[in-house]
Motif scaffolding. Structure first.
Motif: not given
Length: 375
Positions: A22-27, A107-109, A279-281, A283-294
């Motif tokens: 899930v790479f989209s930040q739209s939802a 933000i902490i990885f 990190v950019r998300a 900065l832009d104020g649109n970071w969302k929680s979710g999962t990614v398996w790429g």
């Protein structure tokens, strides 16, 4: 990659929780926090490493990701990064993650499975800080989870190995699903071009122990392995292969500097793009929680670093299959004919493809693997 076995029984639950990429930040995921305002620069970003930072390996690839973040936001006026290395999983990890949050990192990885629970506990105390649990699967309003489809690269490495050898040795940490995925994909890749190929596995019950990794590698070579692969944290298997004049598949990083003659191919992890976008998300104020398996398609896994023992036609064949995986034309766990485990049971019926849930819960070794799973 790193996973402690206290948490390992929970991995079956991951099959139900981990979503496809899930790479989209739209939802906004259900239950996530409202979108915050953009963060004022400089944004402090921290990384926690489970082992020492070396020239190659698991930690090196995450360090390359951190450096990619710095390169993307040049000058340090927008983003400032830091890291802490060699942090054991458990109480030490929780202490370090909490300290980084208290220092003002936004933000902490935390790239180690054993960091998942400490990350969640600290995240509950710092709702305004974003956390990225890499190889974890649990999320919270301010905790996202990400992992990569390492098995795709393993399959491709198996194709290269199968063109050059019939007997392979595989040094592995623990028999957990992520490791079994890699062993099985590697074996299927070998046998797709060399049906007589076999793989012998040694589980060493540790992730990072260079002397033990080396000892296992030498044992496999003494048992007739012509090519080695591994799922552990150091380059010790590569150095053993180099010294013995054998072939080996690098993992995590390109290790030609360590094993210039032995390396036939490297399965590399690419975290820079994902880290930079997250990190950019913030900065832009649109970071969302979710999962990614790429995987290969998303640029998180690739094969590269072909060595001098690999003929050009084999290189081209492997790269063509990598393009097929990226395009969705090839899946390592699709059965052209019935696929059986090494006890003779059908585990993938002809024409079927394993689902993500089945891959995440994998608990068998494929036909061609000479080793039985530990009880």
């Amino acid at each position: 990659m790193y996973k402690n076995l206290v948490a390992a029984p929970c991995l079956a639950l991951a099959a139900a929780l981990f979503s496809p990429p899930v790479f989209s930040q739209s939802a906004r995921p259900s239950g996530s926090a409202p979108t915050p305002a953009p963060v004022q620069a400089p944004l402090k970003v921290a990384f926690v490493y489970v082992a020492p930072l070396t020239d190659a390996g698991w930690v090196r690839q995450h360090e390359e990701g951190r450096l990619a973040v710095e390169a993307a936001f040049k000058g340090g006026s927008t983003v400032r990064t830091s890291y802490v290395e060699n942090v054991p999983e458990g109480a030490d990890a929780e202490r370090v993650i909490r300290d980084l949050a208290q220092q003002g990192n936004k933000i902490i990885f935390t790239p180690s499975f054993g960091y998942m629970e400490p990350t969640l506990r600290v995240a509950a105390e710092f709702p305004d800080v974003k956390f990225e649990s890499v190889t974890g699967y649990k999320t919270a309003p301010n905790v996202a989870a990400a992992n990569a489809r390492y098995y795709e690269g393993r399959y491709l490495a198996g194709v290269a190995a199968g063109r050059l050898a019939t007997q392979a040795g595989y040094v592995a940490g623990f028999p957990i699903p992520e490791v079994l995925q890699g062993i099985n994909a590697f074996t299927l890749g070998m046998r797709s071009v060399n049906p007589q190929a076999t793989v012998r596995v040694l589980f060493i019950s540790e992730w990072f122990n260079p002397p033990k990794e080396r000892e296992a590698a030498l044992s496999l070579l003494n048992q007739g392995a012509q090519v080695l692969a591994f799922h552990t944290g150091s380059p010790a298997v590569m150095t053993a292969a180099q010294e013995r004049g054998a072939m080996a598949v690098a993992y995590h990083s390109d290790m030609r500097k360590i094993a210039p003659d032995a390396q036939i191919i490297a399965v590399t992890h690419q975290w820079g793009d994902y880290y930079t976008r997250r990190v950019r998300a913030v900065l832009d104020g649109n970071w969302k929680s979710g999962t990614v398996w790429g995987g290969v398609k998303e640029g998180m896994i690739r094969v590269e670093g072909f060595g001098p023992k690999v003929p050009p036609p084999v290189r081209e064949e492997v790269l063509a299959r990598q393009r097929d995986i990226a395009a969705g034309r090839l899946h390592p766990f699709h059965a052209v004919a019935d696929v059986r485990d090494n006890a003779g049971q059908v585990v993938i019926a002809r024409g079927q493809t394993l689902s993500d849930a089945q891959i995440l819960g994998m608990d068998w070794l494929v036909e061609g693997v000479l080793t039985r799973l530990p009880k």
